[in-house]
Design an enzyme around this catalytic site. Sequence first.
Site, PDB file in Angstrom:
ATOM      1  N   ASP A  74      79.065 -53.443 107.688  1.00 51.19           N
ATOM      2  CA  ASP A  74      77.884 -53.683 106.866  1.00 51.19           C
ATOM      3  C   ASP A  74      77.033 -52.415 106.945  1.00 51.19           C
ATOM      4  OD1 ASP A  74      76.076 -54.953 105.214  1.00 51.19           O
ATOM      5  OD2 ASP A  74      75.921 -56.751 106.447  1.00 51.19           O
TER       6      ASP A  74
ATOM      7  N   HIS B 293      69.259 -57.909 108.616  1.00 52.95           N
ATOM      8  CA  HIS B 293      68.565 -56.737 108.072  1.00 52.95           C
ATOM      9  C   HIS B 293      67.369 -56.358 108.947  1.00 52.95           C
ATOM     10  CE1 HIS B 293      70.769 -58.139 104.506  1.00 52.95           C
ATOM     11  NE2 HIS B 293      70.706 -56.895 104.089  1.00 52.95           N
TER      12      HIS B 293
END
Length: 571
Positions: free
Chosen positions: A307, A232
């Site tokens: 993702d 992230h």
Amino acid sequence: MIEQNKLPPPQAPNVSREVHEDTPLRGDVSPVTQLQPPIPSCHLGPVDVDWVESRIKSLNIREKIGQLIVSSRHQRGELEIEQFHVGGFVFLGNGQRAADIVATTNRLQAFSPNPVWFSIDAETGLGSRVADATVFPTAMALGAAGDPELARAFGTITAMECRSLGIHIAYCPVLDVNTAPKNPIISTRSFSSDADSVTAMARVVIHGLRGAGVFPTTKHYPGHGSTDTDSHNVLPEITRTAAELQSVDLKPFRDLSRTGDLDLVMTAHVWVSDIDRDTPIPATLSSRINREILRKDFGFDGIIVSDAFNMAGLEGSDEDEGELAVRAMEAGVDVLVAPVNTGVIHGALLRAVESGRLRVEDIDTSVRRILMAKSRLGLVGDCQIDPESWKGLLNRKEHLETVNQIAEKSFTKIAYRPETSPFLVHNDSVLTIVLKATQLIFYRYPMTPLLEELDSRLSKMKVIHTDQSISPKSHQEILEAAKDADKVLVVGYDWTHINHPSQVDLINELVSQPTRPPVGYVSFGAPYHLHQIPNVDAFFCGYATTVEVQQVAARVLTGEMEARGVLPVQL
């Protein structure tokens, strides 16, 4: 600042745990046998080939490109559909409400000329994102319980609750083999540090989800379990050799693909340096990883899903997001999830087709996979959901009983040195130290039902709540308070590790005192906390902060039941 009241200070109320009493469990029947989908059509049916082919022929290239996009902008979903023809939406963020979701799914299905599929992260059940729904312990808790029927029940319940809101895709289970104790983003999201155990538990979860009409999405291919950074925030590097990858990280994906147990696979924004040696490249953009290994070597012909595009590991921005989308499609990805700017991605893909960089035939192949999945989900006809059906389904009694069974079977005693057992007895003078958490996943800041449960079982308990950073003054006050206790119990809610050094220092000084009571620790996060405090006298792990896990912890600590979990990872 130290608070020394016996019960915890007032906190913001947690989400209501209302129980629906529709069908109480019989004590001699597994919850799995009693779980039936609330709507008969909620199953994965056969592909309507005629519908798929006619739909492909009816779509123009702009509409086909839209099918490849799953947007997170459902609040403005009509514009996303009208302008970019998006094929699906993902619900992001915690604390969403069931009534809002079912209203959204019905609204957008009615607006769209093409069926829309909806997806959500559901690693700990629908309740990990939806406030009204059932919250389960983590995958590592399922691994510690080691009960395939409970894992299947988790999948079934999650799928039933998803379908009652019009959600078709669950972004779970996690196939990452967590071999890195310091992994900051996988940890208890993984079933185990053993690849075969991950495969076995994931398979039954997949069957549970499929059986109640939801497509599982296995992740994070080719594996995120050995990293020490979070995709992230950065692009992590996987430093394993290709041989090590085959025997560990890739093994669950390979084995499940070859038994037909993979439907959607989500790529990770990680760089596998022994495969893509020339330059750091996320697996999402790697043809070697997606086309050569997953498609060719493993024989996977399902849907490859990226993702989220809004993650820093993909190094995306509004300026270059379109180029990244084109590269992902070139690498073999079928579906692009949560773009920062849908228009940028849609426009870039359109230009790539018009210039010949992307072939129309490849776009058609991806769209065909997507439409085949939508056909199996029953999205050929009326896609509306009864807006009231979820009220008798979410968080019902038998769902919570399954949660409780997982909690009972997973709570683990990892280390125990005291000469007497249980750790706490009724007449003990107990000092309980609750460490303030700074690092959580999925759940809001946890309430502390453990304290209420212990208070009802112990005659004398003093509770101290620490700050995140324990001051020298508070540190010394706690050491003094410990001198008057028969037992010291430290409770940690941090996720992957004890996050603040001052908390670690306090525990290690408590156990280093020349004359001291036994010191026990309960982690409602990962078992890896033990690495930081190796000399505690007793160490227990619940793997999750759910109410049921904390209730079980109190029962184990006071001897009402034995810890039944088996540690599923190597420490």
